[in-house]
Structures are given as structure tokens and as C-alpha cells.
Scaffold this motif. Structure first.
Motif, PDB file in Angstrom:
ATOM      1  N   ASN A   1       0.787  -1.238   0.000  1.00 15.58           N
ATOM      2  CA  ASN A   1       0.000   0.000   0.000  1.00 15.58           C
ATOM      3  C   ASN A   1       0.815   1.281   0.000  1.00 15.58           C
TER       4      ASN A   1
ATOM      5  N   VAL B   1      -7.651  -3.625  -1.145  1.00 15.92           N
ATOM      6  CA  VAL B   1      -8.176  -2.258  -1.194  1.00 15.92           C
ATOM      7  C   VAL B   1      -9.218  -2.076  -0.092  1.00 15.92           C
TER       8      VAL B   1
ATOM      9  N   ASP C   1       2.527   0.295  -7.913  1.00 14.88           N
ATOM     10  CA  ASP C   1       1.163   0.514  -7.454  1.00 14.88           C
ATOM     11  C   ASP C   1       0.940   2.004  -7.234  1.00 14.88           C
TER      12      ASP C   1
ATOM     13  N   TRP D   1      -1.926   4.491  -5.276  1.00 18.23           N
ATOM     14  CA  TRP D   1      -3.062   4.489  -4.357  1.00 18.23           C
ATOM     15  C   TRP D   1      -3.532   5.914  -4.085  1.00 18.23           C
TER      16      TRP D   1
ATOM     17  N   TRP E   1      -7.019   1.955  -6.308  1.00 17.61           N
ATOM     18  CA  TRP E   1      -5.678   1.441  -6.620  1.00 17.61           C
ATOM     19  C   TRP E   1      -5.615   1.147  -8.108  1.00 17.61           C
TER      20      TRP E   1
END
Length: 957
Positions: free
Chosen positions: A448, A558, A648, A650, A663
Motif C-alpha cells: 500500500n 483495497v 502501485d 493508491w 488502486w
């Protein structure tokens, strides 16, 4: 007389001899008949006894069933579970092997009842469960192997076969069927038996190619109407299906495609109509009209199933419902939810049982999903154009086993949660379920990134009293030797000197986050994540500094990441998100009702301070672009996040009502494009987030855009602090322009006054300040606010320039220095000559002297028509090595001055304007032009300049 009598007996048929013979014959024949009758009767009784004995032997193992047993078995038929959106909006059916929908007899068309009775059991209302004549006929046909098999089962027997026994063809099963049918008729009314039969009978396939059972599923799945609305022809067609469900059904198993040949089913329909007519259920006109019915033209079109239309949602609801029912079943057997967590085998066992229950019991599953918001979100995801490019990925072909290359698209997931209840209002499972059956909102586990910082670093550190928003943290090179030399880097590689915790979070600096995390790492910070619902924490995550930056071993979904952020909106209480509001049985009984639970994680003060810090992220930090994308305003607070190597992206944000996070990334982790269609990866995700929120706002504006703001709880105050240390500002801190202010938990306000500054005199040598030696020329001695060197050592800052990179522009750096704490000593020789002297217009500059005891530079000037130089300016070594001298003709040179006052040799001379060392001489006059003696004695003109009076213009720096 005797002769007469003999003659008479001889000629008369009634003579005694004849009569006697007849009587004897009659007696013999009668006795024989009686004997045969007795023997036959005995044989019949024997045969009956044998038959009865045989029958008894066939059913000897069949238990005597009570009314309750019979009732449970008869009504224990599979019924498809139904799913509903929020507010009781119908979604569809769960995916099952056979679709069935229970219906009461009163909601079934009388035409169906008449058609079934006329076709399957014309004596239904007269027999007691079996028809002996039919049984004997069936037995005869069986023993003689007749070509025509009419069957001998009543509707009651068929119900027994379907619900209690099997389809096995044997005398054993038939005998049990007869026995149970007789018993069933004693317990149940005819209407109850008929209703049960109509709910269990097999009716082939529906327009989607699904197997269907029960007349309600047949009516809807074949003709698109309810069972109560079936016409005579439709009822006859459906009533004829049970004899050969898949032979007569109009739909194939190829996705429900209509068969080319429908004659078998239509012929069967006509047979049913004929029997209905013969039995008097319909008249001649009705019969003829029904015969003309166009079956093909009235078949229902294929309808997208809930699985086809809502695959992410349907499968997610099914999965969650299994978990709920699994626990209920286990608890009924004396186990707990914890027992299931500890024993995977036990868990799998009850999950399998839950799956069976879910597919058989016809539950009504009510979810929290808002249909309109969900539908609009799926449209946004489908049409969004800034995900990024597909990237190649090597995979193993499941069919050939060979390595092949596919193009993998950027995927996405998002979850919208109502803060106070935990309801999942909507979610985004991905871009294409058919490409990969993975729900990226609830099942995909990813690191994350920096969205971890508020959850694991700053909120826990504030809760533990280690930091507050105004706490000063040094963003400088940092390495942890005890952790293998782990050395975090900021995005872009830059360092930012002394910065506050608030500013560090706003700009997502990594080094201050790691430093803060290390200050609490021995106080079990991961316990906060556990309280906030993180279930995928790996044992290697405990004690890992990189976890503070979201570097999880496995990752987080998520849903869990977004759910954790609701804790801040809920005054520090974690409310677990949920999607199933309640589950009802098919008769409306509530078998499960969600109950909200709260877990204390942070104090209300910590939660609010975190919210307030995250407001800055959106107002002027890494998510500032959101304000240009969002079509409505609310009190948003959030955090961006980037995975390692940009794998990633976010963004999670919360307002007083809801929390939403998205995401984007590749299923097989790989770097997102830094720029795509003119947008960075982070902006692309923020734009997607905004578009999803904009459509949700269209549906529920009051929910998405509350007018109220986050309320500040008691126990929070605003305090000023010194930006060098985070302590209370001293007068010197104020005079240096180093005062800042922020919010503090009243329990952790600074109490010590900053003492990092002092006032005094100093000299500069090579960018370092020293105590003033007695020999130092006064012109290079400075006085002002000095920073103690210990402050830099504490934060591992190497020099003042590092410190200058972040502190406010209001700081008076001219009077803020750092002293070395010792005097500078003379190196024993004169400074070297100053080099690099040059002029540009009226500005003279030079290069720094390389000696280690030079305090500054003196500038000497000579006016026009003079070679007499005098000092016109001094410049300390730390200032800009240049002066502005004006445009008046003059000559200049520079000397370096050391700590003992010794000067270097003059530099090369720089001339400004039409400087000349001497005034040009006037030409000699001719004889006749020579002045008289009287003229030579006159005084000079007072307006004529003397070379010594022509001084250069003032020098400025």
C-alpha cells in the motif's frame, strides 16, 4: 308291478338309477369344484402371502417415518438463493447447478394444476397414494417386457421418488415407494402434495441454458411470466415436460440457444391438451385455440443472469454468505469462529456445508450495495482512458502448457464505505471479470505504499506521544546499521533539512516517516494495524523499517486499506466494513442480521490531528490536483501512495460521511508508466478516483458531500513552536523568524523553551563561524543570532546550507549562524593573491581565496588621474564575492585578509571607465602665445579639479 317299475326306471330319465347317477356325478363335480376352489383359494392365499412376504421383505429396512420426518423430506428441495441490492432492489440469483423458485399453490394457474393431473395422475383426487390397477398393469408390462410402458406411479409416488428415494429402477425401490406413498397420503392433504410436486418436478432448461426445477422457474424461464399467469397452452407445454425434461425442453445447453426442432415438446403439449379436453378441464373452443399456440414465438428471450451482469458482486456476495452460514453451522455443532480459524480442515468442512445450504435453501440475501452508484461506477471504469499502456507478460498456456506472451492491462480496484455504519456502498472489482476472475477490491493483495504512513507511523506515534504535527524531524541522509544498513530515499532523491511531521506527510517524505516509525518500533505499532482489520500481515513485517513506507511482505486488499482509514473519521474507532445486511429464509425469517462492532484504536484527539494533517495533502500536497477534478466540495482528508518501483498507485480519502480509495497497477507487478497522455501515474489514479466520486455524488449528493466538517474534539490546542527544535520559541527564535504554529494534543504540548540559539560575535572562514580571536580585524567581526552546533549534530545535518533548504523564508539567515565553538588560528603566512578578478559593467567579482584563515577581502580604489589607492570596502568571506563600484573612472584591486589582519599582495588592477594614472599634459604654447609674467602669477582657476580630489564613486555590495 316290479317289472313295471323296472321298465319305468329303464325308460324314464328320472328313474332312480339315473337320478342316483346324476346325483353322484353332481356331488363329485361339486366336490371337485369345491376342492379346486379351496385349492385355488389356498393357492391364492399362499401367493398373496408369498407376495405380501416378498413385499414385506422389500420394505423391511425402510424406517417408519413420522409426520415430522415426512414433512422435512418432502419440503427439503433445493431452491435458488436470491440477492438484493440495498433498499430491497432485486439483483438476481446466485449461480447454481439448478434454478428453482418456491411458489405456493395459490399462486399457480389452475390450468397448470389441471394439466398436470390430467396428464400425470387422472385419479389423483380419488386414490390413497397408489392405483392398484396401474401397478398391476405396470407389473404385467414389466414381466412381459411389453413394448409400451405406461408406468404406474401417481403424483404422490413421483414426489416420494424425487424427495425421499432415488431414480433406481428396482422392485425394492418400487415397494418402498408404494409404502411411503400410502403413508404420505395419511399425513398430507392433496393440495399439499400437489404443491410440493409442482416445486420439485424437473422442467428442463431455461432461456439461459440453466437447469430448472419447479413450475415457477419453468414459467419464468420458458415464457417469461409467473406461474399464476400461464395460459392453457403454456400450462400444457410445461406440464408435459417432466416426462422427458431435456427431450422436450425448447432450449439447448449451449447458453440457452433455442433448438431448431421443437416438435417433440409441441407433440407432448398436444397430448396434454387432449387429456385436458377429455377430462373436461377445457372445452372445444379452448382446446382448438390452445392447439394453435405458437410455442417458438412466445419463448422468452435470453436474459443476462446476475452472474453475467454483476459477476464481481454476485460472486463476492456468495463468498461472504458462505462465511456467514459456515460460522452458524459450526456454532450449531458447538464450535466457534476461532476454532475454524485455527483448523483449516474444519473450516473447509463447514464451508462446504455452507455452500450446499446456500444453493438449496432459497435464502434472500440483502446487501448494502447501492445499485445506481454501483452501475455508474462500472461505467466510469469501463470508459476511463488514462490507465496506461498494456504491457507484455509471459504465462503458461493452460491448454498447451507452452509459454506464451499476453498483453496485460492496468487493472483497478476501489471501495466506498459509509463511515458510521461500515456499509460498503459500492466497489470496483476490476475492468473485465472475464479476463481474470479476480476481485481487485476485495481479493487482490498489494503493497500500500505511502498510504501506510498515517496508519502505522504518524497516528500511532501521536497516540504514543512521540510526535505531534509540529514535531521537527530532520530529512537528511539516514542509514540504519542495525538493519543491514537500510537507507531509505525520498522520491526524487532530494533531502529537505529540518521539517515538521505535518509537512513530511503532506509531501510524503520517506526519511522522516522511517525515523518516526523507528521511534515507536519497540512499542508494537503493528497492533494498530491488526485492530484496524489488516489480516495479511506477515511475520517478516514485524520489526521491518520498510513497513513504514508500505513495504509489506504480502500486501493488503483495497477494502482493508480503505476500511482502516474510516477509523480516523470515526474518532479513532474501527468499524469493520460489511456487504451483507441480512439473510432471510425463503419464508421471510431472518436467519442473520449484521451487528456493528467498534474497536478502540486511537483517541479522538489523535484521529482528528491525523485528519487535519491529511487535509494538507489534498489542499497543497501530493494530492493537490484533486481539487481541479472533483465536481463538488467536502471536507476531504487523504493520502496518496506509490509502491516500490512505481508498481502501485493508491489514493484514499475520507470525509465526515464516507471513505473511498482506489488502486491501479498490473496484476503481475510491474512499473506503471511515469507519464501517459500527459499525466503522471499518481494523477491518473487521482483523476479516476474523482470521476468515480463525481458519479456517486450524482446519485447521493447528501451522503457524498456532507455540509458539516470534521469536528475538533476537546483536548486539542494551537501552540507556537520553534521550527528548529519543535520546542517553545525563545525571543531569539522569534527574532530569527523561526516561529511556526500548529495543533497539539494538550497532553503533549511542548513545555521546554528552545535554547538552541544564542547571540554573540563571530567570524567566518570558509563557510564556518568561529569565535572571534583578538587579532581579527574588526571590520570582519559580525554579531547576530548563532545556532548551537549540537542541533546539527543531533539531526546529522552537515552544514547550514542543508538547514536552509526547508525552514521558512521569514528566517533572517544573515544573522543566523552556527559557531564551531573554537577560535580560528593564523596559518603563519600572508594570504595568497586574489585571483579571478574581473569586471562586468560596473560590477567587480573575484574568486575565493583557498587559504584556511582568510576572514574576508578589502577593496582598494584609486581615482582617475591618480595612483594613490585607499580602502573603499570590505567583504566577509561568506558573502557574495562581488561589489558594485559605479561608473566614475577609477582603478581597483582586491586583497585577502587573514585572521591576524595580514593582507595578500594586491590582485590585478581593474579599471573602470576611462581611468588614467596621470592627467594628460597640455601642449607647449608658441612664442607669441606664451603668457606674460603677469599672467603667470595669477592664481589657478578654482573650478579646475586636482588629481587628488577626484575620488571614485561609493562602493556597494
Amino acid at each position: 308291478m316290479e317289472k313295471k317299475n323296472k321298465k319305468h326306471r329303464h325308460f324314464s330319465p328320472f328313474n332312480k338309477d339315473i337320478t342316483k347317477g346324476l346325483r353322484i356325478s353332481y356331488n363329485v363335480i361339486g366336490n371337485l369344484l369345491l376342492l379346486f376352489f379351496v385349492i385355488g383359494l389356498i393357492g391364492l392365499c399362499f401367493a398373496g402371502g408369498v407376495g405380501a412376504g416378498y413385499f414385506a421383505s422389500l420394505v423391511k429396512d425402510e424406517p417408519i417415518r413420522s409426520f415430522e420426518d415426512m414433512q422435512r423430506d418432502i419440503y427439503n428441495y433445493e431452491e435458488t438463493s436470491l440477492v438484493y441490492f440495498d433498499k430491497n432492489v432485486y439483483l438476481g440469483k446466485l449461480n447454481t447447478d439448478i434454478e428453482r423458485e418456491e411458489v405456493k399453490l395459490g399462486d399457480v394457474s389452475p390450468h397448470v394444476i389441471n394439466a398436470v393431473v390430467a396428464t400425470e395422475d387422472e385419479l389423483f383426487y380419488e386414490h390413497d397414494g397408489v392405483v392398484p390397477k396401474a401397478i398391476l398393469r405396470a407389473l404385467f408390462q414389466e414381466f412381459t417386457n411389453a413394448s409400451v410402458q405406461t408406468g404406474g406411479s401417481t403424483l404422490t409416488q413421483q414426489l416420494i421418488k424425487n424427495q425421499i428415494l432415488t431414480n433406481e429402477v428396482s422392485f425394492d425401490r418400487k415397494a418402498k415407494e408404494i409404502l411411503l406413498a400410502l403413508r404420505l397420503e395419511k399425513f398430507f392433504e392433496k393440495e399439499e402434495i400437489l404443491e410440493a410436486y409442482l416445486n420439485v418436478a424437473d422442467f428442463g432448461r431455461n432461456s439461459n441454458g440453466k437447469n430448472i426445477a419447479g413450475v415457477q422457474a419453468a414459467a419464468k424461464g420458458i415464457f417469461g411470466v409467473s406461474a399464476k399467469d400461464l395460459t392453457i397452452a403454456q400450462a400444457a407445454f410445461i406440464a408435459g415436460l417432466p416426462q422427458s425434461p431435456f427431450g422436450y425442453t425448447p432450449f439447448s445447453n449451449n447458453g440457452g440457444e433455442v433448438k431448431k426442432e421443437l416438435d417433440p415438446g409441441i407433440t407432448r403439449m398436444k397430448t396434454v391438451l387432449s387429456r385436458m379436453y377429455s377430462a373436461g378441464y377445457i372445452d372445444q373452443t379452448q382446446y382448438e385455440e390452445a392447439l394453435a399456440f405458437d410455442v417458438r414465438a412466445n419463448l422468452v428471450a435470453k436474459k443476462p443472469s446476475s452472474v453475467d451482469q454483476y459477476p464481481y458482486l454476485t460472486y463476492e456476495v456468495e463468498d461472504r454468505a458462505k462465511d456467514i452460514i459456515k460460522v452458524q453451522l459450526a456454532e450449531d455443532d458447538g464450535y466457534t469462529a476461532e476454532d475454524l480459524k485455527k483448523d483449516k480442515k474444519l473450516d473447509a468442512q463447514y464451508r462446504s456445508l455452507a455452500d450446499v445450504n446456500l444453493r438449496q435453501n432459497g435464502y434472500r440475501i440483502h446487501t448494502t450495495i447501492n445499485k445506481e452508484i454501483y452501475d455508474k461506477m462500472q461505467d466510469v471504469v469501463k470508459n476511463y482512458e488514462y490507465y496506461g499502456s498494456d504491457k507484455p507478460e509471459e504465462i503458461t498456456d493452460p491448454d498447451s502448457g507452452k509459454e506464451i506472451t499476453i498483453n496485460e492491462p492496468v487493472e483497478t480496484g476501489g471501495v466506498l464505505i459509509e463511515n458510521k455504519t461500515g456499509k460498503i456502498i459500492s466497489f470496483v472489482g476490476g475492468r473485465d471479470f472475464n479476463r481474470e476472475n479476480l476481485n481487485h477490491a476485495t481479493d487482490a493483495i498489494r503493497r500500500n505504499g505511502s498510504t501506510m504512513k498515517p496508519l502505522l507511523v504518524y497516528a500511532p506515534a501521536m497516540e504514543l506521544g512521540k510526535v505531534q504535527p509540529g514535531t521537527v524531524i530532520a530529512d537528511v541522509p539516514y542509514a540504519l546499521s542495525a538493519y543491514g544498513g537500510y537507507s531509505p530515499k525520498n522520491y526524487g532523491g532530494a533531502y529537505h533539512g529540518l521539517t515538521s511531521a505535518r509537512h513530511s506527510l503532506k509531501q510524503s517524505y520517506n526519511i522522516p516517516a522511517v525515523k518516526t516509525y523507528m521511534s515507536i518500533i519497540d512499542q508494537e505499532p503493528l497492533s494498530y494495524l491488526e485492530k484496524m482489520g489488516f489480516t495479511s500481515i506477515h511475520e517478516r513485517d514485524y520489526g521491518a523499517p520498510s513497513l513504514s513506507l508500505g513495504g509489506m511482505t504480502t500486501g493488503v486488499t483495497v477494502e482493508e486499506n480503505v476500511n482502516a482509514y474510516t477509523t480516523f473519521a470515526n474518532n479513532g474507532k474501527f468499524i469493520d466494513a460489511y456487504m451483507i445486511e441480512k439473510i432471510e429464509s425463503s419464508d421471510g425469517e431472518v436467519v442473520y442480521q449484521h451487528e456493528k462492532t467498534e474497536t478502540e484504536v486511537f483517541s479522538a484527539q489523535t484521529a482528528y490531528l491525523t485528519i487535519d494533517m491529511m487535509r494538507d495533502v489534498i489542499n497543497s500536497g501530493t494530492a493537490a490536483s484533486l481539487n481541479g477534478y472533483l465536481g463538488f466540495s467536502a471536507d476531504w482528508a487523504g493520502k496518496t501512495g506509490t509502491g516500490q518501483d512505481y508498481e502501485d498507485a493508491w489514493f484514499v480519502a475520507t470525509n465526515p460521511n464516507v471513505t473511498f480509495g482506489t488502486w491501479i497497477g498490473y496484476d503481475t507487478p510491474k512499473s506503471l508508466e511515469q507519464n501517459y497522455k500527459g499525466m503522471s501515474y499518481s494523477r491518473r489514479n487521482i483523476l479516476l478516483w474523482a470521476k468515480l466520486m463525481n458519479v456517486a455524488h450524482e446519485v447521493e449528493p447528501d451522503l457524498l458531500a456532507p455540509k458539516n466538517r470534521f469536528e475538533m474534539p476537546g483536548g486539542i490546542v494551537q501552540r507556537s513552536y520553534c521550527a528548529l527544535t519543535g520546542e517553545l520559541p525563545s525571543d531569539l527564535c522569534r527574532s530569527a523568524g523561526l516561529v511556526a504554529s500548529d495543533l497539539f494534543n494538550v497532553k503533549y504540548v511542548p513545555t521546554k523553551v528552545d535554547d538552541s540559539l544564542t547571540r554573540g560575535k563571530y567570524v567566518f572562514v570558509k563557510d564556518r563561524a568561529y569565535k572571534v580571536p583578538a587579532s581579527a580585524p574588526s571590520e570582519f567581526v559580525q554579531e547576530g543570532v548563532m545556532l548551537k552546533k549540537e542541533i546539527l549534530e543531533k539531526h546529522n545535518i552537515s552544514n547550514l546550507n542543508d538547514l536552509r533548504k526547508l525552514l521558512p523564508n521569514t528566517v533572517n539567515w544573515d544573522n543566523l549562524v552556527i559557531t564551531e565553538g573554537k577560535e580560528i588560528s593564523d596559518n603563519g603566512s600572508n594570504p595568497r593573491q586574489v585571483s579571478g578578478v574581473s569586471a562586468s559593467g560596473t560590477r567587480i567579482s573575484w574568486s575565493a581565496n583557498g587559504d584556511n584563515d582568510v576572514l574576508g577581502y578589502r577593496i582598494y580604489a584609486a581615482p582617475n588621474y591618480s595612483q594613490s589607492f585607499r580602502k573603499v570596502a570590505s567583504v566577509v568571506s561568506t558573502d557574495t564575492l562581488a561589489v558594485s563600484v559605479g561608473s566614475t573612472p577609477a582603478a581597483y584591486y582586491i586583497v585577502a585578509v587573514d585572521v591576524s589582519g595580514k593582507e595578500s599582495a594586491p590582485s590585478s588592477i581593474i579599471k573602470i571607465g576611462n581611468y588614467a594614472e596621470e592627467k594628460p599634459k597640455a601642449p607647449e604654447p608658441k612664442e607669441d602665445q606664451k603668457p606674460s609674467q603677469q599672467e603667470n602669477t595669477q592664481k589657478p582657476d578654482t573650478n579646475e579639479e586636482s588629481p587628488s580630489d577626484s575620488a571614485p564613486e561609493p562602493v556597494t555590495e
